[in-house]
Design a protein around this motif. Structure first.
Motif, PDB file in Angstrom:
ATOM      1  N   LEU A   1       1.183  -1.012   0.094  1.00 31.68           N
ATOM      2  CA  LEU A   1       0.321   0.365  -0.015  1.00 31.68           C
ATOM      3  C   LEU A   1       0.912   1.167   0.180  1.00 31.68           C
ATOM      4  CD1 LEU A   1      -3.003   0.787   0.053  1.00 31.68           C
ATOM      5  CD2 LEU A   1      -2.973   0.914   3.143  1.00 31.68           C
ATOM      6  N   PRO A   2       1.038   2.444  -1.083  1.00 26.49           N
ATOM      7  CA  PRO A   2       1.658   2.859  -1.055  1.00 26.49           C
ATOM      8  C   PRO A   2       1.112   4.906  -0.114  1.00 26.49           C
ATOM      9  CG  PRO A   2      -0.053   3.351  -2.816  1.00 26.49           C
ATOM     10  CD  PRO A   2      -0.627   1.865  -1.914  1.00 26.49           C
ATOM     11  N   VAL A   3       1.375   4.003   1.228  1.00 26.12           N
ATOM     12  CA  VAL A   3       0.940   4.672   2.245  1.00 26.12           C
ATOM     13  C   VAL A   3       1.884   6.160   2.871  1.00 26.12           C
ATOM     14  CG1 VAL A   3       2.489   3.864   4.083  1.00 26.12           C
ATOM     15  CG2 VAL A   3       0.372   5.174   4.827  1.00 26.12           C
ATOM     16  N   ALA A   4       1.948   7.281   2.856  1.00 29.83           N
ATOM     17  CA  ALA A   4       2.924   8.461   2.278  1.00 29.83           C
ATOM     18  C   ALA A   4       3.840   8.532   4.261  1.00 29.83           C
ATOM     19  CB  ALA A   4       2.307   9.173   2.480  1.00 29.83           C
ATOM     20  N   ARG A   5       2.589   8.640   4.909  1.00 29.10           N
ATOM     21  CA  ARG A   5       3.686   8.538   6.382  1.00 29.10           C
ATOM     22  C   ARG A   5       3.177   7.849   7.733  1.00 29.10           C
ATOM     23  NH1 ARG A   5       3.594  14.817   8.256  1.00 29.10           N
ATOM     24  NH2 ARG A   5       3.098  15.749   6.099  1.00 29.10           N
ATOM     25  N   ILE A   6       3.692   6.958   7.785  1.00 30.87           N
ATOM     26  CA  ILE A   6       2.945   5.907   9.309  1.00 30.87           C
ATOM     27  C   ILE A   6       3.964   6.112  10.294  1.00 30.87           C
ATOM     28  CG2 ILE A   6       4.190   3.698   7.957  1.00 30.87           C
ATOM     29  CD1 ILE A   6       1.860   2.026   9.088  1.00 30.87           C
ATOM     30  N   GLU A   7       2.625   6.312  11.280  1.00 30.98           N
ATOM     31  CA  GLU A   7       3.373   6.501  12.612  1.00 30.98           C
ATOM     32  C   GLU A   7       2.744   6.308  13.233  1.00 30.98           C
ATOM     33  OE1 GLU A   7       6.468   9.991  12.727  1.00 30.98           O
ATOM     34  OE2 GLU A   7       6.748   8.687  11.076  1.00 30.98           O
ATOM     35  N   PHE A   8       4.092   6.209  14.331  1.00 26.82           N
ATOM     36  CA  PHE A   8       3.395   5.001  15.938  1.00 26.82           C
ATOM     37  C   PHE A   8       4.184   6.128  16.928  1.00 26.82           C
ATOM     38  CE2 PHE A   8       5.068   2.425  19.423  1.00 26.82           C
ATOM     39  CZ  PHE A   8       3.549   1.560  19.092  1.00 26.82           C
ATOM     40  N   LEU A   9       3.008   5.739  18.079  1.00 27.07           N
ATOM     41  CA  LEU A   9       3.471   6.029  19.005  1.00 27.07           C
ATOM     42  C   LEU A   9       2.252   5.900  20.379  1.00 27.07           C
ATOM     43  CD1 LEU A   9       2.185   8.400  17.269  1.00 27.07           C
ATOM     44  CD2 LEU A   9       1.981  10.548  19.088  1.00 27.07           C
ATOM     45  N   ASP A  10       3.432   4.916  21.441  1.00 29.25           N
ATOM     46  CA  ASP A  10       2.963   4.521  22.373  1.00 29.25           C
ATOM     47  C   ASP A  10       1.764   5.250  23.320  1.00 29.25           C
ATOM     48  OD1 ASP A  10       4.700   5.594  23.982  1.00 29.25           O
ATOM     49  OD2 ASP A  10       5.364   3.785  25.019  1.00 29.25           O
ATOM     50  N   GLU A  11       1.708   4.558  24.580  1.00 26.96           N
ATOM     51  CA  GLU A  11       0.516   4.736  25.335  1.00 26.96           C
ATOM     52  C   GLU A  11       0.840   6.392  25.801  1.00 26.96           C
ATOM     53  OE1 GLU A  11       2.402   1.437  27.537  1.00 26.96           O
ATOM     54  OE2 GLU A  11       1.409   1.621  25.344  1.00 26.96           O
ATOM     55  N   ASN A  12       2.430   6.201  26.699  1.00 28.71           N
ATOM     56  CA  ASN A  12       2.266   7.667  26.793  1.00 28.71           C
ATOM     57  C   ASN A  12       3.039   8.413  26.319  1.00 28.71           C
ATOM     58  OD1 ASN A  12       3.444   5.893  29.287  1.00 28.71           O
ATOM     59  ND2 ASN A  12       5.455   5.005  28.664  1.00 28.71           N
ATOM     60  N   MET A  13       3.597   8.238  24.973  1.00 25.95           N
ATOM     61  CA  MET A  13       3.012   9.340  24.246  1.00 25.95           C
ATOM     62  C   MET A  13       2.167  10.576  23.769  1.00 25.95           C
ATOM     63  SD  MET A  13       5.858  10.467  22.624  1.00 25.95           S
ATOM     64  CE  MET A  13       5.493  12.358  22.850  1.00 25.95           C
ATOM     65  N   VAL A  14       1.462   9.406  23.268  1.00 27.46           N
ATOM     66  CA  VAL A  14      -0.019   9.539  23.351  1.00 27.46           C
ATOM     67  C   VAL A  14      -0.724  10.728  24.222  1.00 27.46           C
ATOM     68  CG1 VAL A  14      -2.263   9.123  23.077  1.00 27.46           C
ATOM     69  CG2 VAL A  14      -0.827   8.216  21.595  1.00 27.46           C
ATOM     70  N   ASP A  15      -0.566   9.833  25.497  1.00 26.18           N
ATOM     71  CA  ASP A  15      -0.289  11.173  26.670  1.00 26.18           C
ATOM     72  C   ASP A  15       0.171  12.681  26.581  1.00 26.18           C
ATOM     73  OD1 ASP A  15      -1.935  11.664  29.019  1.00 26.18           O
ATOM     74  OD2 ASP A  15      -0.395  10.742  29.965  1.00 26.18           O
ATOM     75  N   ALA A  16       1.321  12.527  26.798  1.00 26.12           N
ATOM     76  CA  ALA A  16       1.875  13.390  26.318  1.00 26.12           C
ATOM     77  C   ALA A  16       1.578  14.419  25.158  1.00 26.12           C
ATOM     78  CB  ALA A  16       3.743  13.365  26.320  1.00 26.12           C
ATOM     79  N   CYS A  17       1.004  13.777  24.257  1.00 25.65           N
ATOM     80  CA  CYS A  17       1.038  15.113  22.684  1.00 25.65           C
ATOM     81  C   CYS A  17      -0.415  15.545  23.660  1.00 25.65           C
ATOM     82  CB  CYS A  17       0.618  13.674  21.753  1.00 25.65           C
ATOM     83  SG  CYS A  17       2.728  13.402  20.981  1.00 25.65           S
ATOM     84  N   ASN A  18      -1.234  14.511  24.100  1.00 30.62           N
ATOM     85  CA  ASN A  18      -2.782  15.378  24.619  1.00 30.62           C
ATOM     86  C   ASN A  18      -2.356  16.109  25.481  1.00 30.62           C
ATOM     87  OD1 ASN A  18      -4.373  13.240  23.014  1.00 30.62           O
ATOM     88  ND2 ASN A  18      -4.930  11.914  25.251  1.00 30.62           N
TER      89      ASN A  18
END
Length: 478
Positions: free
Chosen positions: A265-282
């Motif tokens: 699949l020609p995906v342009a971006r695929i970024e992973f964030l673990d639960e701690n990173m999601v919490d920090a971004c929130n």
């Protein structure tokens, strides 16, 4: 008491001696580039003594602001005659201590070399001075229908991105700097100037001579100082579709990434964030995402096929226990999402005020991704470290932002243990110790593990041939 007094006198003598030497150095440099382009104040030297990393800063003796390749050539030629170290500086957004001056010397700031020299829209390329930033270039070409998509997050200088072989969130579709640099103008250690792909080279491919361009992409200012770059440009896609996909667990998110990439699949971006990173971004970016291992995805294509791409990705994610798959087609929503991702470094540090971050940067074959991310989480738990995980997992590259108190030696030692363990695991599964940040001062021993004695000796021979007096960014990489 006499010993203490003698030590103080010796320190004062050495300080005065170095101060006098710095003033003489500044005076000579002013005669080359003008008074306004030379700074010796403590504040300016301190600003140029470090990057974004936790590595200790070391102030240069003088900061010089070059405004042309001719300036750079004359400065380097002068420094070579005095055997004075020269440390190139772009925007200071690196994370491996690559701009520190452990031996003092001249910090050569290229930020005033900020001209876009040519745009060749019909050929999909441009030539820029080293101090032009990624955002400045994209603003300059926004009406051409073209973009420069290499996106490391920070608004880094393009010369610095070449020097570290940067990549970022869209490397999975558009490649890294290595695949997007066509020609470089480089000032060598004796002040001479070369063009790495020919004096006027802008062709898409060549079999002419040695591949000098890729020798200087990723050399971190240790072989030459990049003053201009000819870069590939890419068409702005007709349609863009973004999506957010939280998962039940980390394993599901990583396995979905592997499945999407292996599907072609020609995906342009695929970024992973673990639960701690999601919490920090929130918290930092005022988002309201589910606190769970999450993928940020983006698809580039035409209006007729982009929804089909999104649907295939949604079906794949849901087969790995994706909790929901939310599309974001609105421009503002997409911008909010990616701004939060780009601010992840600062969001992680905000979890522990007063801390500094250490970013690991391993990259592995896609098939090894699941195992090494699990290893990374287990090691964090074993060492009792706080380390949100984020990464450009579409190409096997991810970062653990280990949050550390820079004044706590025990924490610093644990971070070293962690980074070494993770890097060695990456090498064990046929990966690399750095996907995009470079070696700088922090990973020199790991480079030996990756290339072996013969490989390192070859690099040393190249360094000796091009910089026999070791004046170009000494103490970095090797």
């Amino acid at each position: 008491m006499n010993i203490i007094k003698s030590t103080k006198v010796l320190f004062l003598y050495k300080f005065m001696q170095r101060y006098a030497s710095s003033q003489a150095l500044a005076t000579d440099l002013k005669s080359i580039v003008g008074n306004d382009n030379v700074a010796t104040s403590t504040a300016v030297r301190e600003q140029h003594s470090h990057d974004e990393s936790y590595h200790p800063g070391h102030k240069p003796d003088v900061v010089v602001f070059a405004q042309s390749t001719d300036h750079v050539s004359k400065i380097v030629k002068y420094c070579a005659s005095k055997r004075v170290p020269v440390i190139p500086f772009g925007t200071g957004t690196g994370v491996e201590g690559g701009v520190t001056a452990p031996q003092g010397g001249v910090c050569l700031d290229l930020s005033r070399m900020d001209k876009v020299l040519s745009i060749n829209a019909e050929d999909f390329d441009c030539t820029v001075q080293a101090g032009v930033t990624r955002n400045a270039l994209n603003t300059y070409i926004r009406d051409t229908g073209l973009q420069f998509p290499i996106d490391p997050g920070a608004n880094a200088s393009l010369g610095g991105m070449c020097a570290t072989s940067a990549s970022g969130t869209m490397a999975v579709r558009y490649g890294t700097m290595r695949e997007n640099v066509m020609n470089l103008e480089v000032v060598l250690a004796d002040g001479s100037i070369i063009k790495t792909a020919g004096l006027k080279g802008r062709s898409r491919k060549t079999s002419s001579g040695y591949n000098l361009t890729n020798l200087f992409v990723g050399q971190e200012g240790t072989l030459g100082i990049i003053t201009e770059a000819t870069l590939k440009l890419h068409a702005i896609p007709e349609a863009v579709l973004a999506a957010v996909a939280p998962f039940k667990d980390l394993q599901g998110a990583v396995n979905a990434t592997v499945a999407i990439m292996q599907s072609g699949l020609p995906v342009a971006r695929i970024e992973f964030l673990d639960e701690n990173m999601v919490d920090a971004c929130n918290r930092f970016s005022k988002l309201n995402l589910d606190i769970a291992p999450t993928l940020f995805l983006e698809f580039h294509g035409s209006n007729s096929n982009i929804e089909a791409q999104g649907q295939i990705a949604e079906e794949t994610c849901k087969s790995y226990e994706c909790l929901q798959f939310a599309f974001a087609t609105d421009v503002d929503k997409r911008a909010e999402l990616w701004k939060a991702r780009h601010n992840a470094w600062y969001a992680a540090q905000a979890l522990k005020p007063g801390s500094k971050g250490y970013s690991t940067d391993v990259c592995v074959p896609i098939s090894a991704l699941s195992g090494i991310v699990t290893f990374a989480k287990d090691e964090l738990k074993r060492l009792n470290l706080l380390g949100p995980i984020v990464g450009h997992v579409g190409d096997g590259n991810f970062h653990v932002f280990v949050i550390v108190d820079p004044t706590n030696p025990k924490e610093i030692e644990l971070v070293h243990q962690y980074s070494m363990a993770l890097a060695k695991e990456a090498l064990r599964v046929s990966g690399t110790v750095t996907g995009e940040h470079g070696i700088g001062v922090g990973k020199k021993k790991l480079l030996i593990d990756e290339f072996g004695a013969a490989g390192i000796n070859t690099m040393k021979a190249i360094k000796q041939a091009l910089d026999p007096m070791n004046i170009l960014n000494p103490g970095k990489v090797l």
